[in-house]
Design an enzyme around this catalytic site. Structure first.
Site, PDB file in Angstrom:
ATOM      1  N   ASN A   9       0.892  -1.220   0.081  1.00  0.00           N
ATOM      2  CA  ASN A   9      -0.102  -0.135   0.023  1.00  0.00           C
ATOM      3  C   ASN A   9       0.982   1.244   0.031  1.00  0.00           C
ATOM      4  O   ASN A   9       1.621   1.581   1.017  1.00  0.00           O
ATOM      5  CB  ASN A   9      -0.726   0.029   1.205  1.00  0.00           C
ATOM      6  CG  ASN A   9      -1.780   1.135   1.302  1.00  0.00           C
ATOM      7  OD1 ASN A   9      -1.720   2.087   0.579  1.00  0.00           O
ATOM      8  ND2 ASN A   9      -2.402   1.268   2.634  1.00  0.00           N
ATOM      9  N   TRP A  10       0.881   1.809  -1.278  1.00  0.00           N
ATOM     10  CA  TRP A  10       1.887   3.198  -1.307  1.00  0.00           C
ATOM     11  C   TRP A  10       1.609   4.231  -0.651  1.00  0.00           C
ATOM     12  O   TRP A  10       2.050   5.319  -0.695  1.00  0.00           O
ATOM     13  CB  TRP A  10       2.094   3.317  -3.029  1.00  0.00           C
ATOM     14  CG  TRP A  10       3.275   2.321  -3.427  1.00  0.00           C
ATOM     15  CD1 TRP A  10       3.805   1.292  -2.916  1.00  0.00           C
ATOM     16  CD2 TRP A  10       3.764   2.457  -4.868  1.00  0.00           C
ATOM     17  NE1 TRP A  10       4.764   0.862  -3.861  1.00  0.00           N
ATOM     18  CE2 TRP A  10       4.596   1.433  -4.934  1.00  0.00           C
ATOM     19  CE3 TRP A  10       3.405   3.301  -5.762  1.00  0.00           C
ATOM     20  CZ2 TRP A  10       5.346   1.115  -6.117  1.00  0.00           C
ATOM     21  CZ3 TRP A  10       3.901   2.941  -7.060  1.00  0.00           C
ATOM     22  CH2 TRP A  10       4.695   1.978  -7.331  1.00  0.00           C
ATOM     23  N   LYS A  11       0.040   4.204  -0.167  1.00  0.00           N
ATOM     24  CA  LYS A  11      -0.535   5.476   0.309  1.00  0.00           C
ATOM     25  C   LYS A  11      -0.288   6.496  -0.472  1.00  0.00           C
ATOM     26  O   LYS A  11      -0.130   6.653  -1.851  1.00  0.00           O
ATOM     27  CB  LYS A  11       0.044   5.523   1.869  1.00  0.00           C
ATOM     28  CG  LYS A  11      -0.020   4.554   2.796  1.00  0.00           C
ATOM     29  CD  LYS A  11      -0.157   4.522   4.080  1.00  0.00           C
ATOM     30  CE  LYS A  11      -0.162   3.267   4.824  1.00  0.00           C
ATOM     31  NZ  LYS A  11       0.072   3.337   6.339  1.00  0.00           N
ATOM     32  N   HIS A  96      -9.347   1.159   5.163  1.00  0.00           N
ATOM     33  CA  HIS A  96      -8.241   1.392   5.791  1.00  0.00           C
ATOM     34  C   HIS A  96      -8.313   2.077   7.071  1.00  0.00           C
ATOM     35  O   HIS A  96      -9.193   3.236   7.100  1.00  0.00           O
ATOM     36  CB  HIS A  96      -7.378   1.971   4.733  1.00  0.00           C
ATOM     37  CG  HIS A  96      -5.927   1.811   5.332  1.00  0.00           C
ATOM     38  ND1 HIS A  96      -5.293   3.094   6.232  1.00  0.00           N
ATOM     39  CD2 HIS A  96      -4.940   1.086   5.270  1.00  0.00           C
ATOM     40  CE1 HIS A  96      -4.134   2.507   6.673  1.00  0.00           C
ATOM     41  NE2 HIS A  96      -3.946   1.479   6.178  1.00  0.00           N
ATOM     42  N   GLU A  98      -6.667   4.737   8.053  1.00  0.00           N
ATOM     43  CA  GLU A  98      -6.798   6.055   7.573  1.00  0.00           C
ATOM     44  C   GLU A  98      -7.897   6.730   7.280  1.00  0.00           C
ATOM     45  O   GLU A  98      -8.353   7.764   7.609  1.00  0.00           O
ATOM     46  CB  GLU A  98      -5.373   6.315   6.990  1.00  0.00           C
ATOM     47  CG  GLU A  98      -4.093   6.112   7.591  1.00  0.00           C
ATOM     48  CD  GLU A  98      -3.018   5.552   6.932  1.00  0.00           C
ATOM     49  OE1 GLU A  98      -2.844   5.568   5.482  1.00  0.00           O
ATOM     50  OE2 GLU A  98      -1.822   5.003   7.378  1.00  0.00           O
ATOM     51  N   GLU A 168      -5.032  -4.774  10.743  1.00  0.00           N
ATOM     52  CA  GLU A 168      -3.822  -3.869  10.719  1.00  0.00           C
ATOM     53  C   GLU A 168      -4.047  -3.005  12.218  1.00  0.00           C
ATOM     54  O   GLU A 168      -4.908  -2.146  12.420  1.00  0.00           O
ATOM     55  CB  GLU A 168      -3.914  -2.979   9.675  1.00  0.00           C
ATOM     56  CG  GLU A 168      -3.740  -3.292   8.265  1.00  0.00           C
ATOM     57  CD  GLU A 168      -3.133  -2.272   7.588  1.00  0.00           C
ATOM     58  OE1 GLU A 168      -2.160  -2.742   6.829  1.00  0.00           O
ATOM     59  OE2 GLU A 168      -3.743  -1.290   7.183  1.00  0.00           O
ATOM     60  N   GLY A 174       2.877   2.470  10.648  1.00  0.00           N
ATOM     61  CA  GLY A 174       3.715   3.648  10.492  1.00  0.00           C
ATOM     62  C   GLY A 174       4.536   4.009  11.719  1.00  0.00           C
ATOM     63  O   GLY A 174       5.311   4.980  11.880  1.00  0.00           O
ATOM     64  N   SER A 214       3.772  -1.889  10.225  1.00  0.00           N
ATOM     65  CA  SER A 214       5.179  -1.902  10.399  1.00  0.00           C
ATOM     66  C   SER A 214       6.147  -3.274  10.027  1.00  0.00           C
ATOM     67  O   SER A 214       6.512  -3.752  10.834  1.00  0.00           O
ATOM     68  CB  SER A 214       5.679  -1.632  11.893  1.00  0.00           C
ATOM     69  OG  SER A 214       5.299  -0.187  12.054  1.00  0.00           O
ATOM     70  N   GLY A 235       2.913  -1.141   4.130  1.00  0.00           N
ATOM     71  CA  GLY A 235       3.202   0.377   3.966  1.00  0.00           C
ATOM     72  C   GLY A 235       4.439   0.968   3.534  1.00  0.00           C
ATOM     73  O   GLY A 235       4.968   0.707   2.574  1.00  0.00           O
ATOM     74  N   GLY A 236       5.164   1.517   4.648  1.00  0.00           N
ATOM     75  CA  GLY A 236       6.276   2.127   4.296  1.00  0.00           C
ATOM     76  C   GLY A 236       7.518   1.174   3.593  1.00  0.00           C
ATOM     77  O   GLY A 236       8.189   1.512   2.690  1.00  0.00           O
TER      78      GLY A 236
HETATM   79  P1  13P Z   1       3.261   0.445   7.705  1.00  0.00           P
HETATM   80  O1  13P Z   1       3.661  -0.839   7.216  1.00  0.00           O
HETATM   81  O2  13P Z   1       4.094   1.761   7.012  1.00  0.00           O
HETATM   82  O3  13P Z   1       3.055   0.637   8.985  1.00  0.00           O
HETATM   83  O4  13P Z   1       1.729   0.755   7.010  1.00  0.00           O
HETATM   84  C1  13P Z   1       0.742  -0.338   7.351  1.00  0.00           C
HETATM   85  C2  13P Z   1      -0.612  -0.035   6.512  1.00  0.00           C
HETATM   86  O5  13P Z   1      -1.195   0.725   7.093  1.00  0.00           O
HETATM   87  C3  13P Z   1      -0.512  -0.756   5.298  1.00  0.00           C
HETATM   88  O6  13P Z   1      -1.962  -0.594   4.934  1.00  0.00           O
END
Ligand code: 13P
Length: 254
Positions: A9-11, A96, A98, A168, A174, A214, A235-236
Site C-alpha cells: 500500500n503506497w498510500k 483502511h 486512515e 492492521e 507507521g 510496520s 506500507g512504508g
Molecule cells: P506501515 O507498514 O507503514 O506501518 O503501514 C501499514 C499499512 O497501513 C498498510 O496498509
C-alpha cells in the site's frame, strides 16, 4: 489451500515518473513471479494506468487504495470501482484505518464500498484493527470481530477467493511497533472464526487474512509463521524496491 499475498500500500507517495522507475527496478530484481504466492501493488489513483501498463504480463497484480460507495454519478472527486476494474486491477482496499480516522468512514460505509468493489469484479481487501487503548483494555478481539462483521453487512463474496481481510492494529501502522507474531495469529484466528460464523466453515478456510503494521524484512517471517496469517499489507517497506523484493521472497518462501 490459501495462496499467500503480499500487498504494498503506497498510500499518497510517488509521482508517475518515480512509479515507473520503481516498477521496472522491482520486476528486474524480483525475476519471475512464482505461482506459490501473489504479489500486489496498491498505488494511488493517478498511478493505476501506469501500473496496468508496467505490470502487464508480469504476474504482479495491482489495485486501488479505496473505491466509492456509489457505482456512478454526480459524486465529484470520487472514483468508481468500475473505473478501477476496467484498468485490469484485481484489488481494492476498503476501510483502511486512515480513511476510518481522517474521513470518519464507518463500517456501514465500508460495507457499501466492499459491495461496489465485488459488483465491479474487484477483490476487496477489507481492513480492520483496534486503537491502542482498546488493546490495553483487553478488548481488541471483540472490537475487531464487531468491526469486521459490521463491515461485512450485506457483503456476499460468494467465493472465498473474492475476499481478503487485513488485520492492521492502528497503533502498529507507521510506528515501527508490530504486533507480536502470537498476537497477530490469535487475531487472525478470531477473524477466521467470525468469518466461519458469518459465511460457514468452508468459506472461512479459504479467505486470506493478512497482517499489516510496520512489516519489515526482519519481522515478516515470524509473522507469516502463524497458520492463520496468509500474508501482509505493507506500507512504508513497500516504497523501497529492495525491501519489497525481500518481503515478496519471504512470502513465497524463496
Ligand atoms: P506501515 O507498514 O507503514 O506501518 O503501514 C501499514 C499499512 O497501513 C498498510 O496498509
Amino acid at each position: 489451500m490459501r495462496t499467500p499475498l503480499v500487498a504494498g500500500n503506497w498510500k499518497m507517495h510517488k509521482t508517475p515518473s518515480e512509479a515507473r522507475v520503481w516498477f521496472n527496478e522491482f520486476l528486474d530484481e524480483l525475476g519471475p513471479v512464482p505461482s506459490e504466492a501473489e504479489i500486489a501493488i496498491l498505488p494511488s489513483f493517478p498511478l493505476l494506468p501506469l501500473a496496468a501498463e508496467e505490470l502487464a504480463g508480469s504476474g504482479v497484480a495491482f489495485g486501488a487504495q479505496d473505491v466509492s460507495a456509489h457505482d456512478w454519478g454526480a459524486f465529484t472527486g470520487e472514483v468508481s470501482a468500475y473505473q478501477v476494474a476496467d484498468l485490469g486491477a484485481k484489488y481494492a482496499i476498503v476501510g483502511h484505518s486512515e480513511r476510518r480516522k481522517y474521513w470518519r468512514e464507518d463500517s456501514a460505509l465500508v460495507a457499501e464500498k466492499a459491495k461496489r468493489a465485488l459488483e465491479a469484479g474487484l477483490v476487496p481487501i477489507l481492513c480492520v484493527g483496534e486503537e491502542l487503548e482498546v488493546r490495553e483494555r483487553g478488548e481488541a478481539i471483540p472490537f475487531v470481530v464487531n468491526q469486521l462483521l459490521d463491515s461485512l453487512a450485506g457483503v456476499e463474496p460468494g467465493d472465498p477467493a473474492r475476499l481478503v481481510i487485513a488485520y492492521e492494529p492502528v497503533w502498529a501502522i507507521g510506528t515501527g511497533k508490530t504486533a507480536t507474531p502470537g498476537d497477530a495469529e490469535v487475531m487472525a484466528e478470531a477473524i477466521r472464526s467470525a468469518l466461519a460464523t458469518r459465511y460457514g466453515e468452508g468459506f472461512a478456510e479459504g479467505v486470506r487474512v493478512l497482517y499489516g503494521g510496520s512489516i519489515k524484512p526482519e519481522n515478516f517471517a515470524q509473522i507469516l509463521a502463524g497458520p492463520n496469517v496468509d500474508g501482509g499489507l505493507v506500507g512504508g517497506a513497500s516504497l523501497e524496491v529492495a525491501s519489497f523484493v525481500a518481503l515478496s521472497r519471504l512470502a513465497v518462501g524463496l
